[in-house]
Design a protein around this motif. Structure first.
Motif, mmCIF file in Angstrom:
data_model
loop_
_atom_site.group_PDB
_atom_site.id
_atom_site.type_symbol
_atom_site.label_atom_id
_atom_site.label_comp_id
_atom_site.label_asym_id
_atom_site.label_seq_id
_atom_site.Cartn_x
_atom_site.Cartn_y
_atom_site.Cartn_z
ATOM 1 N N LYS A 173 -12.955 6.063 -10.598
ATOM 2 C CA LYS A 173 -13.470 6.860 -9.487
ATOM 3 C C LYS A 173 -12.844 6.350 -8.191
ATOM 4 N N ILE A 174 -12.835 7.235 -7.204
ATOM 5 C CA ILE A 174 -12.332 6.859 -5.883
ATOM 6 C C ILE A 174 -13.388 7.181 -4.839
ATOM 7 N N GLN A 175 -13.788 6.170 -4.126
ATOM 8 C CA GLN A 175 -14.749 6.364 -3.047
ATOM 9 C C GLN A 175 -14.147 5.778 -1.771
ATOM 10 N N ASP A 230 -10.926 -3.654 0.533
ATOM 11 C CA ASP A 230 -11.792 -3.016 -0.470
ATOM 12 C C ASP A 230 -11.013 -2.543 -1.696
ATOM 13 N N ILE A 231 -9.713 -2.324 -1.520
ATOM 14 C CA ILE A 231 -8.892 -1.860 -2.655
ATOM 15 C C ILE A 231 -7.768 -2.857 -2.939
ATOM 16 N N GLU A 284 -3.597 3.662 -8.845
ATOM 17 C CA GLU A 284 -3.912 2.372 -9.453
ATOM 18 C C GLU A 284 -5.412 2.075 -9.325
ATOM 19 N N PHE A 285 -5.970 2.397 -8.171
ATOM 20 C CA PHE A 285 -7.397 2.155 -7.949
ATOM 21 C C PHE A 285 -8.240 3.008 -8.896
ATOM 22 N N PHE A 327 0.851 -1.181 0.000
ATOM 23 C CA PHE A 327 0.000 0.000 0.000
ATOM 24 C C PHE A 327 0.890 1.237 0.000
ATOM 25 N N SER A 328 0.642 2.163 -0.931
ATOM 26 C CA SER A 328 1.396 3.418 -1.007
ATOM 27 C C SER A 328 0.499 4.479 -1.630
ATOM 28 N N ARG A 329 1.057 5.671 -1.814
ATOM 29 C CA ARG A 329 0.290 6.728 -2.472
ATOM 30 C C ARG A 329 -0.156 6.287 -3.869
#
Length: 252
Positions: A167-169, A178-179, A160-161, A153-155
């Motif tokens: 979209k990002i929620q 979830d990601i 990537e998501f 996990f990073s910025r």
């Protein structure tokens, strides 16, 4: 053989400089990989610098300093009575030589022990982000409860998501699970992650920092385990920043 650098013998500055230079020259030729009978210090040094085979010699400042050391060696070899290294020059030469002859291992500059931060699928994204911010951490490895490595996990995970979902929620209850697709290192288009043994040297991985093609991914983190296998417990993390910091400290 026992290095002069650790013998603690008393010599005058010229003798001390020439003794260390001989040991450094042997190592420089070895690092260069040139195997054509006699290889001069100058040729080996140029080979290492041009191909960036060593993180210290790749530094222009350290390279030029070692060229000056070669000039001094040549003078002293022919006329021992016309020059002498200053205390400042000799101390820097000793430091550079020691760092080249006895290179650091990855584990020496790694984040390890209680400073290691590991995330799990059930962890909330907001919690991990806050932890990264407060500890100035750029990359967090993700493992499941059985110790299986899942990704990083990073910025870049947000990028990537977004690139896959348009979209990002993210809310306070969003978890790593979830990601999960965006932390898979095989799906990462921007960053390169590697696993290495705690016995590997920084020099073994330095060439991965040098992007030669536009499509090459940037080395972001090296994860250290006993034998360099993903299935083994994580013992340390080395980032590109750690390597750059080491180079700065060892060349000045």
């Amino acid at each position: 053989s026992i290095s002069f650098l650790f013998k603690g013998l008393i010599m005058d500055k010229k003798e001390e400089f020439l003794t260390i230079f001989r040991e450094l020259e042997e190592e420089i030729v070895k690092i260069s990989g040139l195997d054509e009978g006699y290889v001069s210090f100058n040729r080996a040094l140029n080979e290492i610098h041009s191909k960036r085979l060593d993180p210290i010699i790749a530094s222009d400042d350290a390279y030029e300093f070692l060229k000056s050391a070669l000039d001094l060696r040549n003078i002293l070899s022919h006329r021992n009575d016309v020059a002498e290294p200053t205390d400042i020059f000799l101390e820097r030469f000793k430091k550079l030589s020691k760092n080249i002859i006895y290179p650091k291992k990855l584990i020496d500059i790694a984040t390890k022990g209680k400073n290691l931060v590991i995330a799990y699928p059930e962890d909330k994204v907001i919690t991990i982000v806050k932890m990264m911010s407060s500890n100035m951490i750029s990359h967090v490895p993700v493992y499941d409860e059985e110790g299986l490595f899942l990704g990083v996990f990073s910025r870049v995970s947000f990028f990537e998501f977004f690139s896959k979902n348009s979209k990002i929620q993210i809310c306070e209850n969003t978890t790593i699970a979830d990601i999960i697709d965006s932390i898979n290192i095989n799906n990462n288009t921007n960053e390169l992650y590697l696993f290495a043994s705690i016995n590997n040297y920084v020099i073994d991985f330095y060439n991965h920092m040098n992007k030669t093609k536009k499509e090459d991914r940037r080395l972001s983190a090296i994860f250290l385990t006993k034998n360099g296998k993903k299935s083994e417990p994580l013992l340390g993390i080395v980032t590109q920043t750690d390597i750059l910091k080491m180079i700065l400290e060892e060349t000045n």
